[in-house]
Design a protein around this motif. Structure first.
Motif, PDB file in Angstrom:
ATOM      1  N   ALA A  49      -2.299  -2.091   5.235  1.00  0.00           N
ATOM      2  CA  ALA A  49      -1.820  -0.760   5.594  1.00  0.00           C
ATOM      3  C   ALA A  49      -2.084  -0.508   7.075  1.00  0.00           C
ATOM      4  O   ALA A  49      -3.226  -0.534   7.521  1.00  0.00           O
ATOM      5  CB  ALA A  49      -2.528   0.300   4.756  1.00  0.00           C
ATOM      6  N   PRO A  99       0.827  -1.225   0.000  1.00  0.00           N
ATOM      7  CA  PRO A  99       0.000   0.000   0.000  1.00  0.00           C
ATOM      8  C   PRO A  99       0.854   1.264   0.000  1.00  0.00           C
ATOM      9  O   PRO A  99       1.953   1.299   0.575  1.00  0.00           O
ATOM     10  CB  PRO A  99      -0.795  -0.133   1.303  1.00  0.00           C
ATOM     11  N   GLU A 100       0.334   2.296  -0.642  1.00  0.00           N
ATOM     12  CA  GLU A 100       1.025   3.582  -0.706  1.00  0.00           C
ATOM     13  C   GLU A 100       0.089   4.687  -0.240  1.00  0.00           C
ATOM     14  O   GLU A 100      -1.088   4.722  -0.610  1.00  0.00           O
ATOM     15  CB  GLU A 100       1.496   3.868  -2.139  1.00  0.00           C
ATOM     16  N   LEU A 101       0.615   5.585   0.569  1.00  0.00           N
ATOM     17  CA  LEU A 101      -0.176   6.691   1.115  1.00  0.00           C
ATOM     18  C   LEU A 101      -0.177   7.883   0.165  1.00  0.00           C
ATOM     19  O   LEU A 101       0.878   8.292  -0.333  1.00  0.00           O
ATOM     20  CB  LEU A 101       0.395   7.107   2.474  1.00  0.00           C
ATOM     21  N   LEU A 158       2.376   5.548   6.927  1.00  0.00           N
ATOM     22  CA  LEU A 158       2.132   4.118   7.039  1.00  0.00           C
ATOM     23  C   LEU A 158       3.318   3.474   7.753  1.00  0.00           C
ATOM     24  O   LEU A 158       4.468   3.875   7.552  1.00  0.00           O
ATOM     25  CB  LEU A 158       1.933   3.484   5.664  1.00  0.00           C
ATOM     26  N   ASP A 186      -5.850  12.090   2.055  1.00  0.00           N
ATOM     27  CA  ASP A 186      -5.607  11.013   3.028  1.00  0.00           C
ATOM     28  C   ASP A 186      -6.155   9.673   2.540  1.00  0.00           C
ATOM     29  O   ASP A 186      -7.000   9.053   3.175  1.00  0.00           O
ATOM     30  CB  ASP A 186      -6.218  11.375   4.379  1.00  0.00           C
ATOM     31  N   GLU A 187      -5.642   9.221   1.430  1.00  0.00           N
ATOM     32  CA  GLU A 187      -6.070   7.949   0.851  1.00  0.00           C
ATOM     33  C   GLU A 187      -4.891   6.977   0.776  1.00  0.00           C
ATOM     34  O   GLU A 187      -3.741   7.388   0.645  1.00  0.00           O
ATOM     35  CB  GLU A 187      -6.642   8.159  -0.554  1.00  0.00           C
ATOM     36  N   VAL A 188      -5.214   5.712   0.856  1.00  0.00           N
ATOM     37  CA  VAL A 188      -4.217   4.662   0.697  1.00  0.00           C
ATOM     38  C   VAL A 188      -4.535   3.904  -0.586  1.00  0.00           C
ATOM     39  O   VAL A 188      -5.676   3.481  -0.803  1.00  0.00           O
ATOM     40  CB  VAL A 188      -4.207   3.693   1.895  1.00  0.00           C
ATOM     41  N   GLU A 189      -3.535   3.771  -1.427  1.00  0.00           N
ATOM     42  CA  GLU A 189      -3.704   3.115  -2.720  1.00  0.00           C
ATOM     43  C   GLU A 189      -3.187   1.682  -2.635  1.00  0.00           C
ATOM     44  O   GLU A 189      -2.067   1.441  -2.181  1.00  0.00           O
ATOM     45  CB  GLU A 189      -2.937   3.887  -3.782  1.00  0.00           C
ATOM     46  N   THR A 202      -1.353  11.577   0.631  1.00  0.00           N
ATOM     47  CA  THR A 202      -1.904  12.560   1.566  1.00  0.00           C
ATOM     48  C   THR A 202      -2.634  13.696   0.851  1.00  0.00           C
ATOM     49  O   THR A 202      -3.610  14.250   1.374  1.00  0.00           O
ATOM     50  CB  THR A 202      -0.795  13.154   2.447  1.00  0.00           C
ATOM     51  N   SER A 225      -1.287   2.410  10.015  1.00  0.00           N
ATOM     52  CA  SER A 225      -0.957   3.829   9.921  1.00  0.00           C
ATOM     53  C   SER A 225      -0.889   4.499  11.282  1.00  0.00           C
ATOM     54  O   SER A 225      -1.277   3.936  12.310  1.00  0.00           O
ATOM     55  CB  SER A 225      -2.008   4.542   9.066  1.00  0.00           C
TER      56      SER A 225
END
Length: 576
Positions: A297, A68-70, A287, A81-84, A72, A299
């Motif tokens: 993820a 997962p990648e943050l 993360l 503020d999403e996690v991909e 912001t 965080s």
């Protein structure tokens, strides 16, 4: 000039792929037969075939490689503020939700009723009050437990939001308005990862936010503040300001969080997207870079006046979280048991194909001792974990309520402690191939990195041992344990001696100093008693002789010469 072939590849095993996880898991099948004889096996059989497929194994690998990648902010500077996640993560989540491993066991056939006050709860507390008829039949928690274990063999880390959804779903009954709107979505088998208002989604997931920098397991040390901010259709609304140091699966649709309210530490429902469609004031700081659990993820977050609604009574946050912890601790036991099974399966698959010193590794006497010992540990973990799940299905029975209270910390403590040791020894069976991350054999390295998590998450070993002491000091817990062990009386002299000594040890346990040893011995006694009732004699006799009778060393592979290693190995052999 013809090309020169420098070497050809031989004496390397074929990966363990495209096989049925359930069909050859005899320990799990026998545990289910014993604890839930009425269980419908067809869904588990279908799930076992799906999870053992090469396609699903590829999803598991990709979800761990592409972590997962943050995000912001968006490209215009707006805070998002999403996690991909990689598409394989979503494919795994869809499979887990579709199998009903989240909130489905809590589904009821009748309309929800307002939550009772703590004083009005029946014996056994809120867990008992929240039971009820389920579309999964008479044993929905055992059914779900078996599926959870099978899924863990494939990929454990995406099960974090699945487990949290399972744990928090019944707690929402303490806010009837939110429960009425959210419960059907938490029980739905539809997965929708979109970040949008709940009413526009076919299904939702939930997480929890408890731990802060200064507190860890001591949640009473939390400093996050909750200030009353009016009321609406969901009840008392608060503004939450503070932080959470471990906030796992931050892309869930909502969370139960702890915060200090005027009456003390309290539990709140905090959605990611508010009912009006705007995003709540949850700021994901970063993360966590974890040892394992890579596809999930985890965080650190801050709340900047985030809107939340009270669940239960002000000041009752600790009892609320303890109840949810009971369910996530069950999942720690189930998850580690599933990882144990997969580690043993990989070791067996490798050693039956790999030859050394003139014959397959699996035929070497010392290797057979190691493999049989690993198989014993795995089967004992499975037996205890499924037995614990049974108690969740029978909360109308006084004995089962006590066993849920007793066995939850015992299973969490012992199974999770044994997991890391087993994974290391199973990895050694593969030699250098087990230590590398790439390819099909990289699964073993992933298992090894994952193993410590369940021992730490939701209360480390000391917390579990102390929790056992609390359980033993209440009601007729010691008598319930004696009743649980009675069916195995006379099967093994070593087991009889241990069982006979336990009541006096419980009575004399005045301090915490020996609590870990007591938790260990209760776990071993219950595992041995269960194996007497569910496993062939070769298995339960070897387990009692080694774990209880002293015919064992301090490492795996030290079983006595009289053990029927061949029968134990054959029983544990995975599908081709």
């Amino acid at each position: 000039m013809d090309s020169v072939i420098t070497h050809e590849v031989f004496n390397q095993p074929e990966p363990l792929a495209d096989y049925d996880l359930f069909a050859t898991n005899r320990a799990l099948q026998d545990a289910l037969r014993f604890n839930a004889p009425d269980l419908q096996l067809a869904p588990l059989q279908a799930l076992g075939r799906e999870l053992g497929s090469a396609g699903m194994q590829a999803h598991a690998r990709l979800a761990n490689v592409h972590t997962p990648e943050l995000r912001t902010h968006d490209r215009f500077g707006r805070r998002i503020d999403e996690v991909e996640f990689h598409p394989s993560y979503h494919a795994l989540m869809q499979t887990a939700v579709g199998a009903g491993l989240h909130g489905t066991p809590w589904a009821e056939n009748e309309a929800p009723t307002p939550a009772a006050s703590p004083a009005a709860l029946p014996p056994g507390g809120a867990l008992a009050a929240r039971g009820g008829p389920s579309p999964l039949g008479r044993s929905p928690h055992v059914q779900r437990a078996a599926g959870f274990m099978l899924f863990t063999e494939l990929e454990p880390s995406i099960l974090c939001p699945i487990s949290m959804t399972y744990a928090v779903a019944p707690a929402l009954r303490d806010n009837p308005a939110i429960h009425a709107e959210w419960s059907p979505l938490l029980q739905s088998r539809a997965y929708d990862p979109a970040l949008k208002v709940y009413r526009d989604k076919p299904g939702v997931t939930m997480g929890m936010g408890m731990t802060e920098k200064q507190g860890g397991s001591d949640v009473r040390a939390n400093t996050t503040q909750a200030v009353r901010d009016g009321s609406d259709a969901w009840g008392e609304r608060y503004a939450i300001t503070g932080h959470k140091w471990f906030f796992s699966a931050p892309m869930c649709d909502a969370f139960l969080v702890l915060a200090q309210a005027p009456a003390g530490l309290s539990c709140f429902f905090l959605p990611r997207v508010l009912p009006d469609g705007t995003r709540n004031a949850i700021r994901i700081q970063r993360l966590k870079d974890k040892l394992g659990n890579k596809a999930n993820a985890s965080s650190e977050v801050e709340f900047h006046g985030a809107a939340a609604w009270l669940v239960g009574e002000e000041g009752r946050g600790v009892p609320q979280i303890l109840e949810m912890g009971t369910m996530t601790r069950l999942d720690c036991s189930l998850g580690t048991s599933g990882l144990m099974r997969q580690a043993v399966a990989l070791a067996l698959n490798h050693t039956r194909q790999r030859s050394a010193f003139g014959k397959p590794l699996i035929e070497q006497p010392l290797m057979r001792n190691v493999l049989a010992d690993l198989a014993l540990e795995s089967e004992a973990a499975t037996a205890l974990a499924i037995r614990l799940a049974r108690s969740f299905d029978r909360q109308d029975d006084a004995h089962e309520r006590l066993m849920a209270r007793l066995l939850t910390p015992v299973a969490k403590f012992w199974i999770c402690k044994r997991g890391s040791h087993l994974a290391q020894e199973a990895m050694e069976c593969l030699g250098g191939n087990g230590y590398v991350e790439e390819g099909g054999q990289g699964v073993m390295a992933r298992i090894y990195r994952e193993m410590p998590l369940n021992s730490i998450w939701e209360g480390a070993g000391n917390i579990m041992a102390i929790d056992l002491l609390r359980a033993l000091r209440k009601g007729d817990a010691a008598a319930a344990l004696e009743r649980e062990l009675a069916p195995a009386r006379g099967a093994h002299a070593a087991l009889d001696r241990l069982v006979a000594a336990l009541p006096a040890r419980v009575e004399a346990m005045a301090t915490e100093v020996e609590a870990r040893r007591l938790a260990q011995d209760v776990a071993l006694a219950v595992q041995a008693a269960l194996l007497v009732q569910t496993a062939p004699e070769a298995v339960h006799a070897a387990f009692a002789a080694s774990r209880l009778g002293g015919d064992w060393g301090h490492a795996f592979g030290t079983l006595g010469a009289g053990v029927d290693a061949g029968a134990i190995i054959e029983r544990a052999m995975p599908g081709a």
